[in-house]
Enzyme design. Sequence first.
Site, PDB file in Angstrom:
ATOM      1  N   ALA A  52      76.231 -16.768  53.296  1.00 36.67           N
ATOM      2  CA  ALA A  52      75.320 -17.181  54.360  1.00 36.67           C
ATOM      3  C   ALA A  52      74.019 -16.397  54.301  1.00 36.67           C
ATOM      4  O   ALA A  52      72.935 -16.956  54.459  1.00 36.67           O
ATOM      5  CB  ALA A  52      75.990 -16.995  55.722  1.00 36.67           C
ATOM      6  N   GLU A  53      74.092 -15.080  54.083  1.00 34.84           N
ATOM      7  CA  GLU A  53      72.885 -14.277  53.918  1.00 34.84           C
ATOM      8  C   GLU A  53      73.091 -13.154  52.919  1.00 34.84           C
ATOM      9  O   GLU A  53      74.201 -12.612  52.806  1.00 34.84           O
ATOM     10  CB  GLU A  53      72.418 -13.661  55.238  1.00 34.84           C
ATOM     11  CG  GLU A  53      71.307 -14.421  55.929  1.00 34.84           C
ATOM     12  CD  GLU A  53      71.842 -15.499  56.857  1.00 34.84           C
ATOM     13  OE1 GLU A  53      71.059 -16.344  57.311  1.00 34.84           O
ATOM     14  OE2 GLU A  53      73.054 -15.486  57.115  1.00 34.84           O
ATOM     15  N   THR A  54      72.006 -12.854  52.225  1.00 41.27           N
ATOM     16  CA  THR A  54      71.893 -11.634  51.441  1.00 41.27           C
ATOM     17  C   THR A  54      70.740 -10.836  52.026  1.00 41.27           C
ATOM     18  O   THR A  54      69.641 -11.373  52.207  1.00 41.27           O
ATOM     19  CB  THR A  54      71.618 -11.943  49.960  1.00 41.27           C
ATOM     20  OG1 THR A  54      72.741 -12.653  49.407  1.00 41.27           O
ATOM     21  CG2 THR A  54      71.398 -10.659  49.164  1.00 41.27           C
TER      22      THR A  54
END
Length: 275
Positions: A52-54
């Site tokens: 979903a996020e880095t």
Amino acid sequence: MTPSTSFRIYQLDAFTDLLYTGNPAAVVPLTDQNEWLPDDRMQAIAAENNLAETAFYIRTETGYHIRWFTPTVEVDLCGHATLATGYVVFFLEEKPEEAKITFDSKSGPLTVCRDSDGWLVLDFPADVLHKAAVQPPALSAGLRGPKPLEIHKGKTDFMVVYATQADVEALAPDFRELVTVPARGIIVTAPGIDVDFVSRFFAPQSGIDEDPVTGSAHTTLIPYWADKLAKTDLTARQLSARGGYLRCKLHSDGTRVDIGGQVQLYLKGELANHV
């Protein structure tokens, strides 16, 4: 930086006390070079991670600067990846003695505090909600569930309120419809059974059909439920397949919220030749 430059990478599960649950995020410290990689390279790394996020962070004179990428876009605010980055700073990389750190970001200064019980607490700006004057047809068509009680619009998301937790659990969204809704994503919420409120978060517009646990969505949820329930300390659960649990608080002036959670380390690794 030379072509042989390598970077450490961590993957962590946020807003959970159990590994393989909560919301996974990758964190890449850039503090050895203390400068950003090119934007397209950070976006490519996030796409390769397919989480979903880095999050990427560097040092600043006042603390740290953080940026977040989904597999397809850079975003202005992300809760779970900030919580995960706080864990990396506190326990794996910088290991500061103080119990509070500050990240500069596109959403202004964000603090992460370390509690004595092992929880981390985000201090984020509260969202401002208003009743949605225009409701995109794809919103009701795409959620495919009971009729909602209310529909609101915050800075980036629509928020759809249902009567019961069962209503939220029963939603079977059509993401081909929801991707056309002009927003970062759609929050759905209702009173909880064993917590104050529950939610789910759908964001096909940002490359994430259903986010496991969405810290930033709670900047919208906390002010709403604090007003509805006439209390400032709240507990919350996100009802994704992985699930997550949060301790929440609305500040006395109503402009900021505390979002508390736990983090579990999944892996440590190295990215090679990413210049």
